[in-house]
Design an enzyme around this catalytic site. Structure first.
Site, mmCIF file in Angstrom:
data_model
loop_
_atom_site.group_PDB
_atom_site.id
_atom_site.type_symbol
_atom_site.label_atom_id
_atom_site.label_comp_id
_atom_site.label_asym_id
_atom_site.label_seq_id
_atom_site.Cartn_x
_atom_site.Cartn_y
_atom_site.Cartn_z
ATOM 1 N N ALA A 67 0.847 -1.186 0.000
ATOM 2 C CA ALA A 67 0.000 0.000 0.000
ATOM 3 C C ALA A 67 0.885 1.239 0.000
ATOM 4 O O ALA A 67 2.083 1.173 0.282
ATOM 5 C CB ALA A 67 -0.917 -0.009 1.217
ATOM 6 N N GLY A 112 -0.131 -5.076 0.765
ATOM 7 C CA GLY A 112 -1.310 -5.053 -0.088
ATOM 8 C C GLY A 112 -1.080 -5.718 -1.427
ATOM 9 O O GLY A 112 -2.013 -6.247 -2.041
ATOM 10 N N GLU A 115 -1.545 -9.343 -0.815
ATOM 11 C CA GLU A 115 -2.984 -9.562 -0.643
ATOM 12 C C GLU A 115 -3.712 -9.529 -1.980
ATOM 13 O O GLU A 115 -4.662 -10.280 -2.196
ATOM 14 C CB GLU A 115 -3.556 -8.508 0.302
ATOM 15 C CG GLU A 115 -3.061 -8.662 1.731
ATOM 16 C CD GLU A 115 -3.629 -7.602 2.658
ATOM 17 O OE1 GLU A 115 -4.546 -7.914 3.411
ATOM 18 O OE2 GLU A 115 -3.139 -6.451 2.608
ATOM 19 N N GLU A 135 3.173 -6.008 7.608
ATOM 20 C CA GLU A 135 2.423 -4.898 8.202
ATOM 21 C C GLU A 135 2.735 -4.675 9.678
ATOM 22 O O GLU A 135 2.686 -3.535 10.164
ATOM 23 C CB GLU A 135 0.915 -5.129 8.023
ATOM 24 C CG GLU A 135 0.390 -4.842 6.625
ATOM 25 C CD GLU A 135 0.504 -6.012 5.671
ATOM 26 O OE1 GLU A 135 -0.081 -5.953 4.579
ATOM 27 O OE2 GLU A 135 1.182 -7.017 6.025
#
Length: 274
Positions: A67, A112, A115, A135
């Protein structure tokens, strides 16, 4: 075809190649990119000339490196919920797509980005790929479905090891533990010719796999995806009931008759998606 600021969409031979296009940020996912991914999946779903999707990142260094931390650093509690729910909604849209989605992972697939790859139906990685959910190093947890999808794919113990240590694993290890379906080795040069890049070799393998997939009945492909994905979230009895219902539904399609007749007549089936 819609225009996107942070994505590239190309359609050839019934396959959409959807590339995250922020190479200066290693294709990190900001809010705009996630929203565009949702819009692109809406477009792909509506297009009759698309039977499958290859999702990748522009360049050699990053599939999606995570992210956009500069955005996340500004969020408060309510913002955090909104950020997570947006990513979850779009990634769930990818996961539930009835058109098969292959993640072609080159370089970093972290946070992310990992993911995002987990939300795809299949994952192919080049040797230079690295995966991780780091994270906790930032004082947060995966928020786009990683805590749920990773243990379903590799098991609870390995998933927790990756999340709690925040360590990266290389493509070879990702393949060994079942996170990756196929590992694309570094191509060797042929005498008198330059070897293809790792990214080119990766995309060639992804296109070959997708061509094999979309040669099959498109309705059956979509229902196999739906039955498997939703079935893993049900009791065994409920999942079996759903499977029977979808099996019966396919018996009403022209594609089923075409597939059966083609087999009996020893010819290649020509599916129409009806």
């Amino acid at each position: 075809m819609a225009e996107y600021s942070n994505l590239q969409l190309d359609v050839q031979d019934r396959v959409a190649t959807l590339s995250v296009n922020r190479p200066d940020k290693l294709n990190a996912l900001n809010e705009q990119t996630i929203r565009e991914l949702g819009q692109a999946m809406d477009e792909i779903t509506a297009r009759d000339d698309v039977r499958g999707v290859i999702l990748t990142g522009v360049g050699e260094k990053g599939f999606v490196a995570g992210a956009d931390i500069a955005e996340l650093a500004k969020m408060g509690p309510v913002d955090g919920i909104d950020v997570s729910r947006l990513g979850q909604r779009v990634f769930r849209q990818i996961e539930l797509s009835r058109k098969p989605v292959i993640a072609a992972v080159n370089g970093f697939a972290l946070g992310g980005g990992c993911e995002l790859a987990l939300a795809c139906h299949l994952r192919i990685a080049s040797e230079n790929a690295q995966f991780g959910l780091p994270e906790v190093k930032l004082g947060i947890i995966p928020g786009y479905g990683g805590t749920l999808r990773l243990p379903r794919i590799v098991g609870k113990g390995r998933a927790l090891e990756l999340m709690l240590t925040a360590q990266f694993i290389k493509a070879e290890e990702a393949y060994r533990i079942g996170l990756v379906n196929k590992l694309v080795r570094r191509p060797e040069a042929v005498e008198g010719q330059e070897a293809p890049s790792q990214k080119d070799a990766l995309m060639a393998e992804a296109r070959l796999m997708m061509a094999t997939i979309i040669a099959n009945g498109p309705i059956a492909l979509g229902l196999a995806i739906e039955c498997t994905t939703r079935g893993m979230e049900m009791s065994l009895d409920d999942g079996l009931a759903m499977e029977s219902n979808l099996f019966g539904l396919l018996a009403a399609t022209d594609d089923m008759r075409e597939g059966m007749n083609a087999f009996l007549e020893k010819r290649k089936a020509e599916f129409k998606g009806r």
